[in-house]
Design an enzyme around this catalytic site. Structure first.
Site, PDB file in Angstrom:
ATOM      1  N   THR A 135       0.811  -1.208   0.000  1.00  0.00           N
ATOM      2  CA  THR A 135       0.000   0.000   0.000  1.00  0.00           C
ATOM      3  C   THR A 135       0.851   1.267   0.000  1.00  0.00           C
ATOM      4  O   THR A 135       1.992   1.255   0.489  1.00  0.00           O
ATOM      5  CB  THR A 135      -0.904  -0.014   1.256  1.00  0.00           C
ATOM      6  OG1 THR A 135      -1.525   1.263   1.390  1.00  0.00           O
ATOM      7  CG2 THR A 135      -0.119  -0.292   2.536  1.00  0.00           C
ATOM      8  N   GLU A 137       0.276   3.598   1.947  1.00  0.00           N
ATOM      9  CA  GLU A 137       0.266   4.126   3.325  1.00  0.00           C
ATOM     10  C   GLU A 137       1.599   3.930   4.037  1.00  0.00           C
ATOM     11  O   GLU A 137       1.870   4.597   5.029  1.00  0.00           O
ATOM     12  CB  GLU A 137      -0.847   3.468   4.151  1.00  0.00           C
ATOM     13  CG  GLU A 137      -2.209   3.732   3.568  1.00  0.00           C
ATOM     14  CD  GLU A 137      -3.354   3.617   4.560  1.00  0.00           C
ATOM     15  OE1 GLU A 137      -3.104   3.521   5.771  1.00  0.00           O
ATOM     16  OE2 GLU A 137      -4.504   3.623   4.100  1.00  0.00           O
ATOM     17  N   LYS A 165       2.122  -3.357   7.422  1.00  0.00           N
ATOM     18  CA  LYS A 165       2.401  -3.552   5.985  1.00  0.00           C
ATOM     19  C   LYS A 165       3.858  -3.186   5.691  1.00  0.00           C
ATOM     20  O   LYS A 165       4.530  -3.858   4.901  1.00  0.00           O
ATOM     21  CB  LYS A 165       1.452  -2.706   5.131  1.00  0.00           C
ATOM     22  CG  LYS A 165       0.007  -3.151   5.130  1.00  0.00           C
ATOM     23  CD  LYS A 165      -0.238  -4.526   4.520  1.00  0.00           C
ATOM     24  CE  LYS A 165      -0.011  -4.585   3.034  1.00  0.00           C
ATOM     25  NZ  LYS A 165      -0.416  -5.911   2.472  1.00  0.00           N
TER      26      LYS A 165
HETATM   27  P1  NAD Z   1      -9.751  -7.082   2.297  1.00  0.00           P
HETATM   28  O1  NAD Z   1      -9.737  -6.807   3.753  1.00  0.00           O
HETATM   29  O2  NAD Z   1     -10.983  -6.787   1.509  1.00  0.00           O
HETATM   30  O3  NAD Z   1      -9.416  -8.622   2.036  1.00  0.00           O
HETATM   31  C1  NAD Z   1      -8.423  -9.306   2.733  1.00  0.00           C
HETATM   32  C2  NAD Z   1      -8.628 -10.803   2.505  1.00  0.00           C
HETATM   33  O4  NAD Z   1      -7.569 -11.499   3.167  1.00  0.00           O
HETATM   34  C3  NAD Z   1      -9.946 -11.334   3.075  1.00  0.00           C
HETATM   35  O5  NAD Z   1     -10.573 -12.168   2.144  1.00  0.00           O
HETATM   36  C4  NAD Z   1      -9.512 -12.125   4.307  1.00  0.00           C
HETATM   37  O6  NAD Z   1     -10.375 -13.200   4.608  1.00  0.00           O
HETATM   38  C5  NAD Z   1      -8.132 -12.593   3.892  1.00  0.00           C
HETATM   39  N1  NAD Z   1      -7.265 -12.880   5.043  1.00  0.00           N
HETATM   40  C6  NAD Z   1      -7.081 -12.122   6.153  1.00  0.00           C
HETATM   41  N2  NAD Z   1      -6.213 -12.726   6.975  1.00  0.00           N
HETATM   42  C7  NAD Z   1      -5.808 -13.878   6.375  1.00  0.00           C
HETATM   43  C8  NAD Z   1      -4.901 -14.905   6.708  1.00  0.00           C
HETATM   44  N3  NAD Z   1      -4.240 -14.890   7.880  1.00  0.00           N
HETATM   45  N4  NAD Z   1      -4.728 -15.934   5.850  1.00  0.00           N
HETATM   46  C9  NAD Z   1      -5.400 -15.965   4.674  1.00  0.00           C
HETATM   47  N5  NAD Z   1      -6.293 -15.025   4.307  1.00  0.00           N
HETATM   48  C10 NAD Z   1      -6.485 -13.982   5.142  1.00  0.00           C
HETATM   49  O7  NAD Z   1      -8.496  -6.326   1.712  1.00  0.00           O
HETATM   50  P2  NAD Z   1      -8.288  -5.645   0.285  1.00  0.00           P
HETATM   51  O8  NAD Z   1      -8.770  -4.253   0.339  1.00  0.00           O
HETATM   52  O9  NAD Z   1      -8.772  -6.560  -0.769  1.00  0.00           O
HETATM   53  O10 NAD Z   1      -6.692  -5.580   0.261  1.00  0.00           O
HETATM   54  C11 NAD Z   1      -5.933  -6.664  -0.259  1.00  0.00           C
HETATM   55  C12 NAD Z   1      -4.452  -6.333  -0.152  1.00  0.00           C
HETATM   56  O11 NAD Z   1      -4.178  -5.145  -0.894  1.00  0.00           O
HETATM   57  C13 NAD Z   1      -3.991  -6.053   1.277  1.00  0.00           C
HETATM   58  O12 NAD Z   1      -2.712  -6.603   1.431  1.00  0.00           O
HETATM   59  C14 NAD Z   1      -3.944  -4.539   1.371  1.00  0.00           C
HETATM   60  O13 NAD Z   1      -2.960  -4.115   2.277  1.00  0.00           O
HETATM   61  C15 NAD Z   1      -3.552  -4.170  -0.052  1.00  0.00           C
HETATM   62  N6  NAD Z   1      -4.022  -2.856  -0.532  1.00  0.00           N
HETATM   63  C16 NAD Z   1      -5.329  -2.491  -0.394  1.00  0.00           C
HETATM   64  C17 NAD Z   1      -5.759  -1.272  -0.918  1.00  0.00           C
HETATM   65  C18 NAD Z   1      -7.194  -0.824  -0.822  1.00  0.00           C
HETATM   66  O14 NAD Z   1      -7.498   0.324  -1.180  1.00  0.00           O
HETATM   67  N7  NAD Z   1      -8.123  -1.651  -0.406  1.00  0.00           N
HETATM   68  C19 NAD Z   1      -4.839  -0.430  -1.553  1.00  0.00           C
HETATM   69  C20 NAD Z   1      -3.483  -0.840  -1.653  1.00  0.00           C
HETATM   70  C21 NAD Z   1      -3.102  -2.071  -1.149  1.00  0.00           C
HETATM   71  O1  DAU Z   2      -4.107   4.020   0.501  1.00  0.00           O
HETATM   72  C1  DAU Z   2      -4.358   2.648   0.405  1.00  0.00           C
HETATM   73  C2  DAU Z   2      -5.198   2.209   1.579  1.00  0.00           C
HETATM   74  O2  DAU Z   2      -6.523   2.683   1.338  1.00  0.00           O
HETATM   75  C3  DAU Z   2      -5.200   0.703   1.789  1.00  0.00           C
HETATM   76  O3  DAU Z   2      -3.908   0.296   2.124  1.00  0.00           O
HETATM   77  C4  DAU Z   2      -6.175   0.317   2.907  1.00  0.00           C
HETATM   78  O4  DAU Z   2      -6.231  -1.092   3.012  1.00  0.00           O
HETATM   79  C5  DAU Z   2      -7.541   0.853   2.551  1.00  0.00           C
HETATM   80  O5  DAU Z   2      -8.459   0.566   3.596  1.00  0.00           O
HETATM   81  C6  DAU Z   2      -7.484   2.362   2.318  1.00  0.00           C
HETATM   82  O6  DAU Z   2      -7.181   3.067   3.553  1.00  0.00           O
HETATM   83  P1  DAU Z   2      -7.911   4.444   3.940  1.00  0.00           P
HETATM   84  O7  DAU Z   2      -7.829   4.611   5.398  1.00  0.00           O
HETATM   85  O8  DAU Z   2      -7.436   5.549   3.076  1.00  0.00           O
HETATM   86  O9  DAU Z   2      -9.420   4.073   3.456  1.00  0.00           O
HETATM   87  P2  DAU Z   2     -10.849   4.339   4.119  1.00  0.00           P
HETATM   88  O10 DAU Z   2     -11.875   3.998   3.081  1.00  0.00           O
HETATM   89  O11 DAU Z   2     -10.980   3.726   5.460  1.00  0.00           O
HETATM   90  O12 DAU Z   2     -10.846   5.919   4.309  1.00  0.00           O
HETATM   91  C7  DAU Z   2     -10.668   6.800   3.212  1.00  0.00           C
HETATM   92  C8  DAU Z   2     -10.656   8.213   3.771  1.00  0.00           C
HETATM   93  O13 DAU Z   2     -11.979   8.528   4.239  1.00  0.00           O
HETATM   94  C9  DAU Z   2      -9.745   8.405   4.964  1.00  0.00           C
HETATM   95  O14 DAU Z   2      -9.155   9.695   4.910  1.00  0.00           O
HETATM   96  C10 DAU Z   2     -10.672   8.294   6.171  1.00  0.00           C
HETATM   97  C11 DAU Z   2     -11.973   8.842   5.641  1.00  0.00           C
HETATM   98  N1  DAU Z   2     -13.220   8.253   6.223  1.00  0.00           N
HETATM   99  C12 DAU Z   2     -13.325   6.890   6.282  1.00  0.00           C
HETATM  100  C13 DAU Z   2     -14.454   6.313   6.808  1.00  0.00           C
HETATM  101  C14 DAU Z   2     -14.569   4.808   6.918  1.00  0.00           C
HETATM  102  C15 DAU Z   2     -14.240   9.073   6.632  1.00  0.00           C
HETATM  103  O15 DAU Z   2     -14.150  10.315   6.533  1.00  0.00           O
HETATM  104  N2  DAU Z   2     -15.360   8.501   7.144  1.00  0.00           N
HETATM  105  C16 DAU Z   2     -15.503   7.144   7.272  1.00  0.00           C
HETATM  106  O16 DAU Z   2     -16.571   6.688   7.804  1.00  0.00           O
END
Ligand code: NAD
Ligand code: DAU
Length: 360
Positions: A135, A137, A165
Site C-alpha cells: 500500500t 500508506e 504492511k
Molecule cells: P480485504 O480486507 O478486503 O481482504 C483481505 C482478505 O484477506 C480477506 O478475504 C480475508 O479473509 C483474507 N485474510 C485475512 N487474513 C488472512 C490470513 N491470515 N490468511 C489468509 N487469508 C487472510 O483487503 P483488500 O482491500 O482486498 O486488500 C488486499 C491487499 O491489498 C492487502 O494486502 C492490502 O494491504 C492491499 N491494498 C489495499 C488497498 C485498498 O485500497 N483496499 C490499496 C493498496 C493495497
Molecule cells: O491508501 C491505500 C489504503 O486505502 C489501503 O492500504 C487500505 O487497506 C484501505 O483501507 C485504504 O485506507 P484508507 O484509510 O485511506 O481508506 P478508508 O476507506 O478507510 O478511508 C478513506 C478516507 O476517508 C480516509 O481519509 C478516512 C476517511 N473516512 C473513512 C471512513 C470509513 C471518513 O471520513 N469517514 C468514514 O466513515
C-alpha cells in the site's frame, strides 16, 4: 512447475477482483487461499466457483503445515500475496490481528516459499515470482505541496495497519537481498469498485445514503486520497507479474487525488440522479464526526515508473470508475445486505458511537 499461481486473500475485495479477472482471461490455474475473516466472502467468487481452473482453499497464511503442503501439491510458478487485515480504523481498535497476519503470516509464507523455491531446478527457480501486494500508506503522510510518493520515498508508516504492511514489505525485500528470492512488491493507492466491503469510505457512503443514515466524514473532510479503480490495480499486478524486474518495487496509482468531502459529494450527486430521494439531496445526510486518531493528511502516488518501464496505464478515469461502482452497488443490493448483517453491525456501532454518531 505448473502453469498455476497461488493467490492469498482472494476472497477479499481486491483479491476476488483479481481471481475473477484471471479466470475470465484464461490465464491458467489459480489456487485461492483465504482464511475467510469478516472481510472474506465466497459470494465474491460466485462467478468462478465452478470453474475447473479455480480452486478455493480455506486456510491461514500463517499455517506452518498447510502452506508447504499446498506448494508441494500445486507446484505454482508464482504466489500473489493479498492476504491482510486491511482497515486502518480496525487496526486502531485492535492491532494484534494486524501483526499476526500482515507480519507473522507474511513471514511464514516467505519461509515456506523459500524452501519450495530452493528445491526447484535452475530454470524454474529463475522463472518463479513472489509478488507482495502492498500500500501507499507505508510512505506516511504528505503535505498539500509535497511531491507524490516515488518508490525511493522513505517509509514513515503512521497507523498500526501501515506499520504492519511496512514490516512485511521489509521482510519481502530482505528475502530477495539475502536469499536471492525472486520477489516483486507493489505499493498501490486507494482502490474502489465492486465487492468493496462497506466499512471503507466509498461503499459505506453508498450504503448509508440508500438507507437514510448519516454519511460520516472524519474531521474536516479535507484529507486527500489518490483513487484507483480496482480493475486497473489488478491489470497492473498482472503486468508486474509478467514483466516486472525481480527485486523491484512498483508504485501503482490513478493520478486521481481527491479530498474526502469531494468524493462524498460526487457519490451523492450520482445517487441523486440514479436513485433520487423523495425530497432533497443525499448531501443533506452528510455529518462531520470525530476524526481518526493520527489521520494521514494526504496520499499521492507517482506512477511514472510502472507507466514508463512496463507500459501500464489506468483504463478508468475517476468519473467513469465511480459511475460504474455506484451502478454495481445499486444492482447488487443482495450482496450488500448479506455482508452488512451480523458482525458488520457490531463494528459500525463500535467505530461510530465513539465518534458521536449512531449508525447501526
Ligand atoms: P480485504 O480486507 O478486503 O481482504 C483481505 C482478505 O484477506 C480477506 O478475504 C480475508 O479473509 C483474507 N485474510 C485475512 N487474513 C488472512 C490470513 N491470515 N490468511 C489468509 N487469508 C487472510 O483487503 P483488500 O482491500 O482486498 O486488500 C488486499 C491487499 O491489498 C492487502 O494486502 C492490502 O494491504 C492491499 N491494498 C489495499 C488497498 C485498498 O485500497 N483496499 C490499496 C493498496 C493495497
Ligand atoms: O491508501 C491505500 C489504503 O486505502 C489501503 O492500504 C487500505 O487497506 C484501505 O483501507 C485504504 O485506507 P484508507 O484509510 O485511506 O481508506 P478508508 O476507506 O478507510 O478511508 C478513506 C478516507 O476517508 C480516509 O481519509 C478516512 C476517511 N473516512 C473513512 C471512513 C470509513 C471518513 O471520513 N469517514 C468514514 O466513515
Amino acid at each position: 512447475m505448473e502453469n498455476c499461481i497461488i493467490v492469498t486473500g482472494g476472497a477479499g475485495f481486491i483479491g476476488s477482483n483479481f481471481a475473477n479477472a484471471w479466470i475470465k482471461l484464461g490465464l491458467g490455474k489459480l489456487v485461492n487461499l483465504d482464511k475467510l475473516t469478516y472481510a472474506g466472502n465466497l459470494a465474491n467468487l460466485a462467478d468462478v466457483e465452478q470453474h475447473p481452473n479455480h480452486i478455493f482453499i480455506q486456510g491461514d497464511i500463517g499455517d506452518k503445515e498447510l502452506i508447504p503442503s499446498l506448494l508441494r501439491q500445486h507446484r505454482p510458478r508464482a504466489i500473489v500475496n493479498f492476504a491482510a487485515e486491511s482497515h486502518v480504523d480496525r487496526s486502531i481498535h485492535g492491532p494484534a490481528e494486524f501483526i499476526e497476519t500482515n507480519i507473522v503470516g507474511t513471514f511464514n509464507l516467505l519461509e515456506a516459499t523459500r524452501a519450495y523455491w530452493g528445491g526447484l531446478n535452475d530454470s524454474d527457480k529463475a522463472n518463479f515470482r513472489f509478488l507482495h501486494v502492498s500500500t501507499d500508506e507505508v510512505y506516511g503522510s504528505l503535505s498539500k505541496t509535497d511531491p507524490a510518493f516515488s518508490e525511493t520515498k522513505a517509509y514513515e508508516p503512521n497507523s498500526p495497519y501501515s506499520a504492519s504492511k511496512a514490516a512485511s514489505d521489509h521482510l519481502v525485500r530482505a528475502y530477495h537481498h539475502t536469499y536471492g528470492m525472486p520477489v516483486l512488491t507493489t505499493n498501490c493507492s486507494n482502490n474502489y469498485g465492486p465487492y468493496h466491503f462497506p466499512e471503507k469510505l466509498i461503499p459505506l457512503v453508498i450504503h448509508n445514503a440508500l438507507n437514510g443514515r448519516p454519511l460520516p466524514i472524519y474531521g474536516n473532510g479535507q484529507q486527500i486520497r489518490d483513487w484507483l479503480y480496482v480493475g486497473d490495480h489488478c491489470a497492473a499486478i498482472r503486468r508486474v507479474l509478467e514483466a516486472g524486474k525481480v527485486g523491484e518495487v512498483y508504485n501503482i496509482g490513478g493520478w486521481n487525488e481527491k479530498a474526502n468531502i469531494e468524493v462524498v459529494h460526487t457519490l451523492c450527486d450520482i445517487l441523486d440522479k440514479e436513485k433520487p430521494k423523495q425530497s432533497g439531496s443525499y448531501r443533506d445526510q452528510i455529518t462531520f464526526v470525530q476524526d481518526r486518531p493520527g489521520h494521514d493528511v494526504r496520499y499521492a502516488i507517482d506512477a511514472s515508473k510502472i507507466e514508463r518501464e512496463l507500459g501500464w496505464k489506468p483504463a478508468e478515469t475517476f468519473e467513469t470508475g465511480i459511475q460504474k461502482t455506484v451502478t454495481w452497488y445499486l444492482t447488487h443490493q443482495d450482496w450488500v445486505n448479506n455482508v452488512t448483517s451480523g458482525e458488520y453491525k457490531n463494528w459500525v456501532s463500535t467505530n461510530y458511537k465513539e465518534r458521536g454518531e449512531e449508525l447501526a
